[in-house]
Design an enzyme around this catalytic site. Structure first.
Site, mmCIF file in Angstrom:
data_model
loop_
_atom_site.group_PDB
_atom_site.id
_atom_site.type_symbol
_atom_site.label_atom_id
_atom_site.label_comp_id
_atom_site.label_asym_id
_atom_site.label_seq_id
_atom_site.Cartn_x
_atom_site.Cartn_y
_atom_site.Cartn_z
ATOM 1 C CD GLU A 27 -2.873 1.163 2.409
ATOM 2 O OE1 GLU A 27 -2.948 0.141 3.129
ATOM 3 O OE2 GLU A 27 -3.659 2.125 2.493
ATOM 4 C CG ASN A 72 -7.798 2.547 5.460
ATOM 5 O OD1 ASN A 72 -8.626 1.680 5.162
ATOM 6 N ND2 ASN A 72 -7.358 2.715 6.693
ATOM 7 C CG ASN A 172 -9.461 -1.113 1.653
ATOM 8 O OD1 ASN A 172 -9.085 -2.281 1.802
ATOM 9 N ND2 ASN A 172 -9.300 -0.183 2.589
ATOM 10 C CD GLU A 173 -10.258 -2.309 6.140
ATOM 11 O OE1 GLU A 173 -10.186 -1.201 6.707
ATOM 12 O OE2 GLU A 173 -9.575 -3.298 6.490
ATOM 13 C CE1 TYR A 244 -3.637 -6.080 9.126
ATOM 14 C CE2 TYR A 244 -5.831 -5.114 8.965
ATOM 15 C CZ TYR A 244 -4.599 -5.396 8.398
ATOM 16 O OH TYR A 244 -4.320 -4.995 7.114
ATOM 17 C CD GLU A 292 -6.220 -4.560 4.389
ATOM 18 O OE1 GLU A 292 -6.033 -4.204 5.568
ATOM 19 O OE2 GLU A 292 -6.655 -3.795 3.511
ATOM 20 C CD GLN A 350 0.168 -2.318 4.024
ATOM 21 O OE1 GLN A 350 1.051 -1.688 3.490
ATOM 22 N NE2 GLN A 350 -1.030 -1.766 4.297
HETATM 23 O O1 AHR Z 1 -3.113 -2.580 6.294
HETATM 24 C C1 AHR Z 1 -3.332 -1.365 6.951
HETATM 25 C C2 AHR Z 1 -4.747 -0.863 6.808
HETATM 26 O O2 AHR Z 1 -5.615 -1.737 7.482
HETATM 27 C C3 AHR Z 1 -5.320 -0.812 5.413
HETATM 28 O O3 AHR Z 1 -5.018 0.368 4.749
HETATM 29 C C4 AHR Z 1 -6.792 -0.898 5.657
HETATM 30 O O4 AHR Z 1 -7.479 -1.498 4.590
HETATM 31 C C5 AHR Z 1 -6.908 -1.668 6.940
HETATM 32 O O5 AHR Z 1 -7.753 -1.061 7.857
#
Ligand code: AHR
Length: 502
Positions: A27, A72, A172-173, A244, A292, A350
């Site tokens: 990203e 994001n 995305n999201e 996450y 992700e 990432q």
């Molecule tokens: O990977 C970091 C961020 O986590 C990304 O930009 C977003 O898609 C997610 O919230």
């Protein structure tokens, strides 16, 4: 010492190992692109400015696909800013990460980097501030060979061959209130459907990913997927999942069991998607793009004071992973493999510097974080078919997930033999694992442990640094014997056990 048994039965085949399980994510965020994959002037940089040390580690990591350019970031991105002569590219505010984007790297450079690295690019379009036309324009620019304004522009910009990108993320999201252009599920579902329809008019063979939930704790989890898929079911191939995890309040045992949440996430999305399919009378199955996932100490970011300036490529989200992070990470990888029947793709988020397995110093060294190792080993050894295994083992109590098994495992099998990936979550006890390799031995004599490695450390919070890059790395595990097959797995460890006929 704890005791456990595990029987491997190839009849419990799940699906072929999907190479896209070993995807990653680049990203425009912090130092992932700038001083990560790209740093002209770095001693190892090639003529395009790509860091040779990062390329070598990327190859060693064994990643297959790479999602780009966000995250994001993509929800405010104008892809046109990043093509054409560099001196004419505008500098823009990146609202998502409160940074300045120089646009030195754009889609053409990124695709060139993926070719050098031997990776499949996976592109996200901006459905935050933009819509159908810009997505179709980017697709035309990337995939039409020639003879139209945008494909000829790509050629004029030096990319003679089409980029031929097969997998595209529709935003995305979009469920997250933090997202630029955040939408309700119905609003996003309609826009995703319109965009998908138009993109398929350009190229019907694309693989399209609709945005699912940004986490299983989102208040809209489940209803979001149901509504979005009602709008897009026939038009998309995959729905995304993002997750996450981090250790909270010193609860190491709970953290090591975080794959339980990922299990719940996957099974909920699969049943929700199947229910929508059944309601629509469709026989098509939607698969999951877990595009992700990682360990991320997000609470530290949330606690930090908001930025006042707009720096270029500041150090952001630079988590330094310890042994326990790598073991939790390995357990997440095991979960993705165990669900290879429905998880068609996954991206560890990432690749470099930003919550990443590879770290770099600007102008200096690059090294492997602890999480590098489970990923690289699984990418290398998970071959052939995924075989489900259910160890018989002790359990322990966690506040978040209740009682959880101390072992978490999956196997893969190919002509060369079988590989077991096993995590011992006990924070205190080694575990003796008795293996019954079952039919692998039938007709072929006894089975032996051909090779075993363990990633562990006496200090569960040990980290790798530029000065001590191999402090936490897999070491041979010689604490095993044959007839009957047994191996000892240290507490808080990630283990790879290769079995072959004796
Ligand atoms: O990977 C970091 C961020 O986590 C990304 O930009 C977003 O898609 C997610 O919230």
């Amino acid at each position: 010492m704890l005791q456990a048994q595990l029987t491997i039965d190839p009849a419990h085949r799940v699906a072929p190992v999907r190479r896209r399980t070993f995807g990653t994510f680049v990203e425009h965020l912090g130092r992932c692109v700038y001083t990560g994959i790209y740093e002209p002037g770095h001693p190892t940089a090639d003529e395009e400015g790509f860091r040779g040390d990062v390329l070598a580690l990327t190859r060693e990591l064994g990643v297959t696909t790479v999602r780009y350019p966000g995250g994001n970031f993509v929800s405010g991105y104008r892809w046109e800013d990043g093509v054409g002569p560099r001196e004419r590219r505008p500098r823009r505010l990146d609202l998502a990460w409160h940074s300045t984007e120089t646009n030195e790297i754009g889609v053409d450079e990124f695709v060139r980097w993926t070719r050098v690295a031997g990776l499949e690019p996976m592109m996200a379009v901006n459905l935050g501030t933009r819509g159908v036309q810009e997505a179709v324009d980017l697709l035309e620019y990337c995939n039409i060979p020639s003879g139209t304004a945008l494909s000829d522009l790509r050629i004029a910009n030096g990319a003679k061959e089409p980029h031929d990108i097969r997998m595209w993320c529709l935003g995305n999201e979009m469920d997250g209130p933090w997202q630029i252009g955040h939408k309700t599920a119905r609003e996003y579902g309609r826009l995703a459907a319109e965009t998908a329809r138009a993109m398929r008019m350009v190229d019907p063979g694309l693989e399209l990913v609709a945005c699912g939930s940004s986490g299983s704790s989102m208040p809209t989890f489940g209803t979001w997927e149901a509504t979005v898929l009602e709008e897009t079911y026939d038009l998309v191939d995959h729905v995304s999942c993002h997750a996450y995890y981090e250790e909270k309040d010193g609860d190491l045992g709970g953290f090591l069991a975080c794959a339980n949440d990922m299990e719940h996430f996957i099974s909920t999305v699969v049943s929700t998607a199947d229910q929508v399919g059944a309601r629509l009378g469709s026989r098509k199955k939607i698969s999951l793009s877990f595009d992700e996932w990682n360990v991320w100490y997000m609470s530290r970011v949330q606690a930090a004071a908001p930025r006042q300036d707009w720096p270029v490529a500041p150090p952001l989200l630079e988590d330094h992973y310890h042994l326990a992070d790598a073991v939790a990470f390995g357990s997440l990888l095991i979960t993705l493999l165990r669900h290879s029947d429905r998880v068609a793709a996954a991206c560890m988020a990432q690749l470099v510097n930003v919550i990443a397995p590879i770290m770099t110093e600007p102008g200096g060294r690059a090294w492997r974080q602890t999480t590098f190792h489970p990923f690289a080993q699984a990418a290398r050894h998970a071959r052939g078919d995924v075989v489900r295994v259910e160890p018989v083992c002790p359990t322990y109590e966690t506040a978040e997930f209740g009682e959880v098994p101390v072992l978490h495992a999956v196997a893969t099998q190919d002509e060369a033999g079988m590989t077991l990936f096993v995590v011992n979550r006990s924070t205190t006890e080694p575990l003796e694992l008795a293996l019954d390799a079952g039919p692998l031995g039938a007709g072929g004599g006894a089975v032996r442990i051909a090779e075993a490695t363990t990633l562990t450390h006496e200090d569960v919070y040990a980290r790798n640094t530029a000065d001590d890059p191999d402090r936490v790395a897999p070491r041979p595990n010689t604490d095993h014997r044959s007839d009957p097959l047994r191996i000892v797995l240290p507490p808080v460890s990630w283990n790879v056990i290769r079995l072959s006929r004796a």
